[in-house]
Design an enzyme around this catalytic site. Structure first.
Site, short mmCIF file in Angstrom:
data_model
loop_
_atom_site.label_atom_id
_atom_site.label_comp_id
_atom_site.label_asym_id
_atom_site.label_seq_id
_atom_site.Cartn_x
_atom_site.Cartn_y
_atom_site.Cartn_z
N TYR A 220 0.82 -1.23 0.00
CA TYR A 220 0.00 0.00 0.00
C TYR A 220 0.85 1.27 0.00
CZ TYR A 220 -4.47 -2.44 0.70
OH TYR A 220 -5.60 -3.22 0.54
N ASN B 122 -13.70 -3.55 3.70
CA ASN B 122 -14.34 -3.82 2.40
C ASN B 122 -13.96 -5.16 1.77
OD1 ASN B 122 -11.81 -3.07 1.64
ND2 ASN B 122 -12.43 -1.38 0.30
N GLU C 261 2.23 -6.12 -7.92
CA GLU C 261 1.61 -6.82 -6.79
C GLU C 261 1.82 -8.34 -6.88
OE1 GLU C 261 -2.43 -5.35 -6.77
OE2 GLU C 261 -1.79 -3.36 -6.10
P1 GDP Z 1 -9.11 -0.01 -3.66
O1 GDP Z 1 -8.09 -0.09 -4.76
O2 GDP Z 1 -10.52 -0.02 -4.18
O3 GDP Z 1 -8.92 -1.08 -2.61
O4 GDP Z 1 -8.93 1.41 -2.94
P2 GDP Z 1 -7.60 2.25 -2.60
O5 GDP Z 1 -6.42 1.68 -3.30
O6 GDP Z 1 -7.92 3.67 -2.82
O7 GDP Z 1 -7.46 2.04 -1.03
C1 GDP Z 1 -6.94 0.83 -0.51
C2 GDP Z 1 -7.77 0.42 0.67
O8 GDP Z 1 -7.62 1.41 1.69
C3 GDP Z 1 -9.27 0.36 0.44
O9 GDP Z 1 -9.70 -0.86 -0.16
C4 GDP Z 1 -9.80 0.51 1.85
O10 GDP Z 1 -9.68 -0.73 2.57
C5 GDP Z 1 -8.81 1.51 2.43
N1 GDP Z 1 -9.33 2.88 2.31
C6 GDP Z 1 -9.38 3.66 1.20
N2 GDP Z 1 -9.94 4.85 1.47
C7 GDP Z 1 -10.25 4.82 2.79
C8 GDP Z 1 -10.85 5.77 3.68
O11 GDP Z 1 -11.24 6.87 3.31
N3 GDP Z 1 -11.01 5.35 4.98
C9 GDP Z 1 -10.60 4.14 5.42
N4 GDP Z 1 -10.79 3.82 6.71
N5 GDP Z 1 -10.05 3.23 4.62
C10 GDP Z 1 -9.86 3.56 3.32
#
Ligand code: GDP
Ligand code: MG
Length: 153
Positions: free
Chosen positions: A51, A114, A128
């Site tokens: 991440y 999620n 990845e």
């Molecule tokens: P993804 O690619 O759809 O998984 O989304 P991202 O790469 O933007 O973010 C990675 C993960 O970080 C997401 O799947 C969520 O588990 C977490 N995440 C992203 N945005 C938020 C947020 O605003 N709040 C919180 N608590 N977790 C977040």
């Protein structure tokens, strides 16, 4: 085209909630091919690398703690347009915005719980897959059923 690969992961909450089979089923029944799978309790360092693009976000420490809270199921799925289609199967990042019929739209409520991950581009999928399966690699095998899934002209 059929060799595109994506990294899909059932997160710790998805494992705890007994959704591993359901998530695998959605990719399998769509027609995608499973080419790597393992269960791993990832270290903080490994998750920070996975991440790294989100480092600096306010939710980053909580995200790493959540992802380190239990084992995940790491997978590589292969098929035509699988990176984009995998994201469609998962649904929007925030489950409150995920359409019913998607994995997150059917099984999750909070963005911080999620249940699944999917690569967001072919380039990040390659990075990845290398991070999670670098030593093991993926398995190459043919499926007779592909002739019934893909139109061969
Ligand atoms: P993804 O690619 O759809 O998984 O989304 P991202 O790469 O933007 O973010 C990675 C993960 O970080 C997401 O799947 C969520 O588990 C977490 N995440 C992203 N945005 C938020 C947020 O605003 N709040 C919180 N608590 N977790 C977040
Ligand atoms: Mg992402």
């Amino acid at each position: 085209m059929a060799t595109e690969q994506t990294y899909i992961m059932v997160k710790p909450d998805g494992v705890q909630r007994g959704l591993v089979g359901e998530i695998i089923k959605r990719f399998e029944t769509r027609g995608f091919q499973l080419v790597a799978l393992k269960m791993v309790h990832a270290s903080v360092e490994h998750l920070e690398e996975h991440y790294k693009d989100l480092k600096g976000k306010g939710f980053f420490p909580g995200l790493i703690k959540y992802m380190n809270s239990g084992p995940v199921v790491a997978m590589v799925w292969q098929g035509k347009d699988v990176v984009k289609q995998g994201r469609v199967l998962l649904g929007a990042t925030n489950p409150l915005a995920s359409a019913p019929g998607t994995i997150r739209g059917d099984f999750a409520i909070d963005v911080g719980r999620n249940i699944c991950h999917g690569s967001d581009s072919v380039e990040s999928a390659k990075a990845e897959i290398a991070l999670w399966f670098g030593q093991d690699g993926t398995i190459s095998y043919s499926r007779a059923v592909d002739a019934w899934i893909y139109e061969v002209s």
